[in-house]
Design a protein around this motif. Structure first.
Motif, PDB file in Angstrom:
ATOM      1  N   GLU A  81     -44.231  13.527 -59.012  1.00  0.00           N
ATOM      2  CA  GLU A  81     -45.400  12.425 -58.880  1.00  0.00           C
ATOM      3  C   GLU A  81     -44.922  11.171 -59.725  1.00  0.00           C
ATOM      4  O   GLU A  81     -44.397  11.369 -60.902  1.00  0.00           O
ATOM      5  CB  GLU A  81     -46.739  13.052 -59.426  1.00  0.00           C
ATOM      6  N   LYS A  91     -46.501   7.415 -60.763  1.00  0.00           N
ATOM      7  CA  LYS A  91     -47.356   6.111 -61.080  1.00  0.00           C
ATOM      8  C   LYS A  91     -46.684   4.984 -61.624  1.00  0.00           C
ATOM      9  O   LYS A  91     -45.720   5.163 -62.501  1.00  0.00           O
ATOM     10  CB  LYS A  91     -48.618   6.824 -62.299  1.00  0.00           C
ATOM     11  N   ARG A 114     -44.535   5.275 -54.999  1.00  0.00           N
ATOM     12  CA  ARG A 114     -45.854   4.668 -55.255  1.00  0.00           C
ATOM     13  C   ARG A 114     -46.014   3.030 -54.908  1.00  0.00           C
ATOM     14  O   ARG A 114     -44.934   2.447 -55.397  1.00  0.00           O
ATOM     15  CB  ARG A 114     -46.238   4.709 -56.982  1.00  0.00           C
TER      16      ARG A 114
END
Length: 478
Positions: free
Chosen positions: A367, A369, A469
């Motif tokens: 993930e 960010k 992202r």
């Protein structure tokens, strides 16, 4: 124990309910119930459903890719489910899982009563195993009652010592198996008995050992009566369409002894021969002939007992059977699909299950960010380029250390400073890194330009994992 007096015959199934509660007497623990064990269809079903709990004992030893297949690693905040690793960020799925099981309990109870209590509940299963050990050592119910009332002797002490030792052993294995889900099970066997395990492991095993020993060995049905909230919660979920173990009063009353030479049609009494076998086999000691009661866990053992008696006296089975109040009163039995609560419960079940499946399939090993630096928003370099600073947070959900490569897209003339330099990320953790993106001022057509950060890595298995992202590149007004 729930006991009752013989109530007067009554012709109507509705009127049969008028004073059932007046005949109930709840045992508050003053008498130990020694239920009779008989073989039958429902007893076999109970053993099959109880065998589901073997997963609890054997599950921690299942291996997957060289590690424990299911491991709830609380210290590292990682929850491994085979090849999937769930981190606290994905714990929204736990809410859906709890909702799923809560609604599942509600819909099952509304349809077929307290089958959870009778066939699956750990208290019921463990108590059943404890009483089985008791019967194998001390004999059937009359022998056990006689032994309890007999004076202390060496033989009595020997039987009681063996029984309680086995009870404690089962309690210990219950606690040890619970801890095994939260740490590597084979390692726990090595560290636990040499005093090197975590202190919490010893406390947990001790609590489970004592708790199982007391609840299943001594309290038994008292746990269902006074400690378990489900007896009351599930009780209000029943309605006239719910199928539960039921005594057919219209067929069974008036009760009376039977003689084999008396023709069935000439009987002056009903089919119930008042043998009390339904009471003798009940683990909570209730008399099902007085209707649904708080102590009934719908285990259906009374069905086995009654059917065997009906076979012996030459009368049809089903005097005690699974049936609804509507059926007993002769009203039409509604189809499942015509019950509104079934549709409501099923919809909630489907939505929560869909959310869980989506969450599990959508869990990515990485993930990403991207946080844009706001002070300053941009910097004008001497070569005429505009530079933005970003803090990237890379969450590695895989169980291995990954070398993550960062790249950026979204503009033909952008440059990523130190592109290609890998970022080493630890398993189950968030790794922050700072990156700089540059775009020539002359190439900027707007004050803000959309860009996309890409994180890529290759796992030990050769599988490529990636995440991306969206962010924004900020420059001066053209």
């Amino acid at each position: 124990m729930i006991t009752s007096k013989h109530d007067a015959p009554h012709p109507s199934a509705v009127d049969d309910l008028y004073d059932e509660a007046d005949h109930w007497h709840v045992n508050t623990g003053g008498q130990t119930i020694h239920a009779k064990r008989i073989e039958g269809r429902w007893r076999r079903i109970k053993w099959l459903t109880a065998s589901v709990w073997l997963i609890y004992f054997l599950g921690p030893y299942l291996r997957w890719d060289g590690q424990q297949a299911v491991l709830f690693d609380i210290p590292n905040r990682q929850y491994h489910l085979f090849s999937t690793t769930v981190l606290p960020q994905d714990f929204w799925m736990l809410s859906l899982l709890l909702l799923f099981f809560a609604i599942l309990l509600a819909v099952v109870t509304a349809l077929v009563g307290r089958v959870w209590c009778g066939f699956f509940c750990f208290q019921t299963v463990w108590t059943d195993i404890y009483t089985l050990i008791e019967e194998k050592l001390e004999g059937p119910p009359p022998a056990r009652r006689k032994l309890d009332q007999s004076p202390i002797s060496l033989d009595k002490l020997r039987l009681k010592a063996i029984k309680h030792a086995l009870w404690l052993l089962i309690g210990f294995l219950t606690g040890f198996s619970f801890v095994s889900w939260f740490t590597d099970a084979p390692t726990l066997w090595t560290t636990f008995f040499v005093g090197e395990a975590n202190g919490a492991a010893y406390i947990t095993v001790a609590l489970f050992t004592v708790g199982t020993y007391v609840l299943a060995g001594f309290l038994r049905e008292q746990t269902c009566f006074w400690l378990c909230p489900y007896a009351r919660i599930q009780g209000v979920m029943l309605d006239t369409t719910t199928i539960v173990p039921t005594y057919d009063r219209a067929r069974g009353e008036p009760r009376g002894r039977v003689r084999r030479d008396v023709a069935g049609e000439g009987r002056a009494s009903g089919d119930c021969v008042d043998c009390n076998q339904c009471v003798a086999v009940c683990p909570t000691g209730i008399d099902i002939r007085h209707g649904q009661q708080e102590g009934c866990i719908t285990c259906a053992l009374c069905l086995d007992a009654c059917d065997q008696v009906m076979d012996k006296v030459g009368r049809p089975r089903g005097l005690i059977r699974y049936a609804s109040l509507d059926e007993l009163e002769g009203r039409p039995v509604r189809n499942l699909l015509r019950r509104p609560r079934v549709w409501v419960y099923s919809t909630i079940l489907l939505l929560s299950l869909s959310g869980i499946l989506y969450g599990l399939t959508a869990i990515a090993p990485l993930e990403l960010k991207a946080l844009h630096e706001r002070a300053p928003l941009y910097v004008l370099l001497s070569d005429g380029s505009i530079q933005n600073r970003y803090t990237l947070k890379i969450l590695n959900k895989s169980p291995e250390r990954l070398a993550v490569t960062i790249r950026v897209s979204g503009h033909d003339d952008l440059t990523l400073v130190d592109a290609g330099k890998p970022v080493m990320t630890e398993p189950g953790g968030v790794t922050p890194t700072t990156v700089f993106v540059r775009i020539p001022k002359r190439a900027l057509a707007a004050e803000q330009q959309g860009i996309v950060f890409h994180a890529e890595a290759i796992r030990d298995t050769g599988l490529r994992v990636e995440a991306e992202r969206e962010s924004v590149f900020v420059g001066p007004r053209p």
